[in-house]
Design a protein around this motif. Structure first.
Motif, PDB file in Angstrom:
ATOM      1  N   ARG A 159       0.735  -1.196  -0.018  1.00  0.00           N
ATOM      2  CA  ARG A 159       0.264   0.046  -0.214  1.00  0.00           C
ATOM      3  C   ARG A 159       0.883   1.276  -0.161  1.00  0.00           C
ATOM      4  NH1 ARG A 159      -1.407   3.055   4.039  1.00  0.00           N
ATOM      5  NH2 ARG A 159      -0.734   1.653   5.483  1.00  0.00           N
ATOM      6  N   THR A 160       1.938   1.085   0.833  1.00  0.00           N
ATOM      7  CA  THR A 160       2.839   2.659   0.944  1.00  0.00           C
ATOM      8  C   THR A 160       3.363   2.606  -0.539  1.00  0.00           C
ATOM      9  OG1 THR A 160       4.369   0.997   2.098  1.00  0.00           O
ATOM     10  CG2 THR A 160       2.983   2.535   3.257  1.00  0.00           C
ATOM     11  N   ALA A 161       3.423   1.648  -1.356  1.00  0.00           N
ATOM     12  CA  ALA A 161       4.099   2.245  -2.618  1.00  0.00           C
ATOM     13  C   ALA A 161       3.376   2.489  -3.749  1.00  0.00           C
ATOM     14  CB  ALA A 161       4.892   0.724  -3.118  1.00  0.00           C
ATOM     15  N   LEU A 162       2.056   2.428  -3.482  1.00  0.00           N
ATOM     16  CA  LEU A 162       0.855   2.805  -4.501  1.00  0.00           C
ATOM     17  C   LEU A 162       1.414   4.225  -4.991  1.00  0.00           C
ATOM     18  CD1 LEU A 162      -2.232   1.248  -3.315  1.00  0.00           C
ATOM     19  CD2 LEU A 162      -0.861   0.819  -5.306  1.00  0.00           C
ATOM     20  N   PRO A 163       1.530   5.281  -4.041  1.00  0.00           N
ATOM     21  CA  PRO A 163       1.711   6.769  -4.742  1.00  0.00           C
ATOM     22  C   PRO A 163       2.876   6.598  -6.020  1.00  0.00           C
ATOM     23  CG  PRO A 163       1.275   6.922  -2.515  1.00  0.00           C
ATOM     24  CD  PRO A 163       1.409   5.443  -2.685  1.00  0.00           C
ATOM     25  N   THR A 164       4.048   6.022  -5.514  1.00  0.00           N
ATOM     26  CA  THR A 164       4.966   5.970  -6.625  1.00  0.00           C
ATOM     27  C   THR A 164       4.576   4.991  -7.691  1.00  0.00           C
ATOM     28  OG1 THR A 164       6.447   5.782  -4.622  1.00  0.00           O
ATOM     29  CG2 THR A 164       7.641   5.350  -6.748  1.00  0.00           C
ATOM     30  N   ALA A 165       3.987   3.882  -7.581  1.00  0.00           N
ATOM     31  CA  ALA A 165       3.339   3.375  -8.787  1.00  0.00           C
ATOM     32  C   ALA A 165       2.341   4.195  -9.796  1.00  0.00           C
ATOM     33  CB  ALA A 165       2.786   1.997  -8.509  1.00  0.00           C
ATOM     34  N   LEU A 166       1.694   5.024  -9.014  1.00  0.00           N
ATOM     35  CA  LEU A 166       0.718   5.901  -9.855  1.00  0.00           C
ATOM     36  C   LEU A 166       1.465   7.002 -10.449  1.00  0.00           C
ATOM     37  CD1 LEU A 166      -2.131   5.849  -7.418  1.00  0.00           C
ATOM     38  CD2 LEU A 166      -2.254   4.659  -9.226  1.00  0.00           C
ATOM     39  N   GLY A 263      15.457  -4.363   3.441  1.00  0.00           N
ATOM     40  CA  GLY A 263      15.214  -3.551   4.642  1.00  0.00           C
ATOM     41  C   GLY A 263      13.791  -4.082   5.030  1.00  0.00           C
ATOM     42  N   VAL A 264      13.583  -4.492   6.358  1.00  0.00           N
ATOM     43  CA  VAL A 264      12.189  -4.942   6.825  1.00  0.00           C
ATOM     44  C   VAL A 264      11.465  -3.724   6.772  1.00  0.00           C
ATOM     45  CG1 VAL A 264      11.035  -5.601   8.781  1.00  0.00           C
ATOM     46  CG2 VAL A 264      13.201  -6.920   8.112  1.00  0.00           C
ATOM     47  N   ARG A 265      11.881  -2.440   6.928  1.00  0.00           N
ATOM     48  CA  ARG A 265      11.148  -1.321   6.828  1.00  0.00           C
ATOM     49  C   ARG A 265      10.761  -0.547   5.794  1.00  0.00           C
ATOM     50  NH1 ARG A 265      12.660   2.045  12.998  1.00  0.00           N
ATOM     51  NH2 ARG A 265      12.134  -0.182  14.088  1.00  0.00           N
ATOM     52  N   VAL A 269       9.684  -1.431  -1.380  1.00  0.00           N
ATOM     53  CA  VAL A 269       9.794  -2.784  -1.799  1.00  0.00           C
ATOM     54  C   VAL A 269       9.696  -3.565  -0.401  1.00  0.00           C
ATOM     55  CG1 VAL A 269      11.533  -4.449  -2.789  1.00  0.00           C
ATOM     56  CG2 VAL A 269      11.389  -2.109  -3.842  1.00  0.00           C
ATOM     57  N   SER A 270       8.945  -4.407  -0.579  1.00  0.00           N
ATOM     58  CA  SER A 270       8.492  -5.278   0.572  1.00  0.00           C
ATOM     59  C   SER A 270       9.674  -6.391   0.779  1.00  0.00           C
ATOM     60  CB  SER A 270       7.269  -5.963   0.435  1.00  0.00           C
ATOM     61  OG  SER A 270       6.913  -6.971   1.468  1.00  0.00           O
ATOM     62  N   TYR A 271      10.261  -6.576   2.148  1.00  0.00           N
ATOM     63  CA  TYR A 271      11.140  -7.681   2.347  1.00  0.00           C
ATOM     64  C   TYR A 271      10.691  -8.803   2.081  1.00  0.00           C
ATOM     65  CZ  TYR A 271       9.125  -8.742   6.873  1.00  0.00           C
ATOM     66  OH  TYR A 271       8.318  -9.332   7.754  1.00  0.00           O
ATOM     67  N   ARG A 272       9.272  -8.883   2.066  1.00  0.00           N
ATOM     68  CA  ARG A 272       8.611 -10.484   1.810  1.00  0.00           C
ATOM     69  C   ARG A 272       8.996 -11.047   0.483  1.00  0.00           C
ATOM     70  NH1 ARG A 272       4.905  -7.502   4.755  1.00  0.00           N
ATOM     71  NH2 ARG A 272       4.276  -8.494   6.640  1.00  0.00           N
ATOM     72  N   MET A 273       9.445  -9.886  -0.438  1.00  0.00           N
ATOM     73  CA  MET A 273      10.018 -10.442  -1.985  1.00  0.00           C
ATOM     74  C   MET A 273      11.513 -11.035  -1.756  1.00  0.00           C
ATOM     75  SD  MET A 273       7.148  -9.661  -3.530  1.00  0.00           S
ATOM     76  CE  MET A 273       8.224 -10.076  -5.049  1.00  0.00           C
ATOM     77  N   ALA A 274      11.991 -10.968  -0.774  1.00  0.00           N
ATOM     78  CA  ALA A 274      13.318 -11.368  -0.476  1.00  0.00           C
ATOM     79  C   ALA A 274      13.458 -12.911  -0.793  1.00  0.00           C
ATOM     80  CB  ALA A 274      13.999 -11.012   0.905  1.00  0.00           C
ATOM     81  N   ARG A 275      12.855 -13.608  -0.351  1.00  0.00           N
ATOM     82  CA  ARG A 275      12.590 -15.082  -0.609  1.00  0.00           C
ATOM     83  C   ARG A 275      12.563 -15.476  -1.889  1.00  0.00           C
ATOM     84  NH1 ARG A 275       9.061 -18.438   3.675  1.00  0.00           N
ATOM     85  NH2 ARG A 275      10.836 -17.599   4.998  1.00  0.00           N
ATOM     86  N   ARG A 276      11.505 -14.783  -2.841  1.00  0.00           N
ATOM     87  CA  ARG A 276      11.396 -15.136  -4.151  1.00  0.00           C
ATOM     88  C   ARG A 276      12.786 -14.730  -4.896  1.00  0.00           C
ATOM     89  NH1 ARG A 276       6.543 -13.263  -8.094  1.00  0.00           N
ATOM     90  NH2 ARG A 276       7.538 -14.143 -10.133  1.00  0.00           N
ATOM     91  N   ALA A 277      13.263 -13.429  -4.483  1.00  0.00           N
ATOM     92  CA  ALA A 277      14.365 -13.085  -5.254  1.00  0.00           C
ATOM     93  C   ALA A 277      15.692 -13.923  -5.089  1.00  0.00           C
ATOM     94  CB  ALA A 277      14.980 -11.661  -4.803  1.00  0.00           C
TER      95      ALA A 277
END
Length: 319
Positions: A159-166, A263-265, A269-277
């Motif tokens: 959600r916090t990345a949506l403004p950048t995406a827009l 970075g967890v904070r 870019v969500s740190y949850r993508m780290a595992r897929r990466a």
């Protein structure tokens, strides 16, 4: 009458001269390449014969984002960081191409022209997606790959990345120009830094002053909003590509050792993508920093430098 090429070079030289945030031990030069002129920041190495490194910033950033890390690695690497076309002290590309592929083309041309390869290649955010393509396409130019919060497809984004995406939407440049007109340079710089840092209390007075001066100068340039919004649009478009052009497919093609730093904070870019990466990049090492935000190399440069040294030692022949 001077030619268009001469005018572009003169504009690039004028832009690079006196650019804010140049630290002691750093220089900025301009490199004229086919269809573009790039500003390159160099950190003086503390020893001869060090292996070369090239560092690529993220959306809205510049080569200055790497200054702290380059200073710490001056005894390990011969560091250069470039300003992507339309950012920092680099003027827009002649083609007007701000896609991820277009930015990757700029990095490739600089690597080919400099003859410094193979290099230790670093990328943050947008720069992470750019150098992933470079490493996939030209492994002969890359020694290792270090990605700090790389912008790889995350759909839907947090959600916090949506403004950048827009940001890349039609008419957003004009809208944002009007919305931010009333904000002081201090407030604009503070908003950007607070978005990128996991802990805003770590923003030093020196960093805040340099960020304010650079943002003020960049927003006075006639192409500032165009390069920002079109690069954002290019990144969003890259997220939607499928097949062999998919960024995740490109990641799978990277054969060089890869260091992933999340970075967890991180609000972008969500740190949850780290595992897929870590699964996508075959020969990878993953470092997750609990307190870091989107620009760990600025917020915790000492930890990133230590992580790179350990990674490099482990991936060196016999390591």
């Amino acid at each position: 009458m001077p030619s268009t090429e001469e005018q572009r070079v003169e504009a690039a030289l004028a832009a690079a001269e006196g650019w804010p945030g140049v630290r002691a031990g750093e220089t900025i030069r301009t490199v004229t390449l086919p269809g573009m002129t790039l500003a390159v920041r160099r950190r003086a190495a503390t020893a001869d014969g060090l292996e070369p490194a090239l560092l690529v910033h993220g959306l809205g950033g510049s080569s200055r984002n790497w200054s702290s890390l380059m200073e710490l690695l001056a005894g390990d690497l011969e560091c250069e960081a470039l300003d992507l076309p339309g950012f920092g002290a680099s003027p827009p590309p002649d083609s007007g191409d701000y896609s991820v592929i277009g930015h990757a083309r700029a990095v490739l041309r600089e690597l080919e022209a400099s003859g410094r390869g193979p290099v230790h290649l670093f990328g943050n955010s947008l720069g992470g997606s750019v150098v992933t393509r470079v490493a996939a396409l030209r492994p002969d130019l890359v020694r290792t790959l270090t990605l700090v919060s790389p912008a790889l497809p995350e759909l839907p984004p947090q959600r916090t990345a949506l403004p950048t995406a827009l940001l890349g939407g039609p008419g957003m440049g004009r809208l944002l120009r009007r919305m931010t007109r009333a904000l002081s340079p201090e407030q604009r710089a503070r908003d950007v830094l607070h978005l990128c840092y996991g802990d805003p209390s770590r923003i030093t007075p020196e960093e805040f002053s340099a960020a304010k001066a650079e943002l003020e100068r960049r927003q006075s340039l006639p192409y500032f909003w165009d390069s920002l919004t079109r690069s954002a649009r290019g990144l969003v478009n890259a997220y939607t590509l499928g097949g062999q052009q998919s960024l995740w497919r490109q990641a799978e093609r990277v054969m060089v050792p890869t260091l992933l730093v999340y970075g967890v904070r991180d609000r972008l870019v969500s740190y949850r993508m780290a595992r897929r990466a870590s699964r996508a990049f075959g020969a990878s090492r993953l470092v997750v920093l609990p307190e870091a935000g989107h620009v760990a190399m600025m917020e915790f440069p000492d930890l990133v430098a230590d992580a790179f040294r350990e990674f490099r030692a482990a991936t060196a022949p016999g390591g």
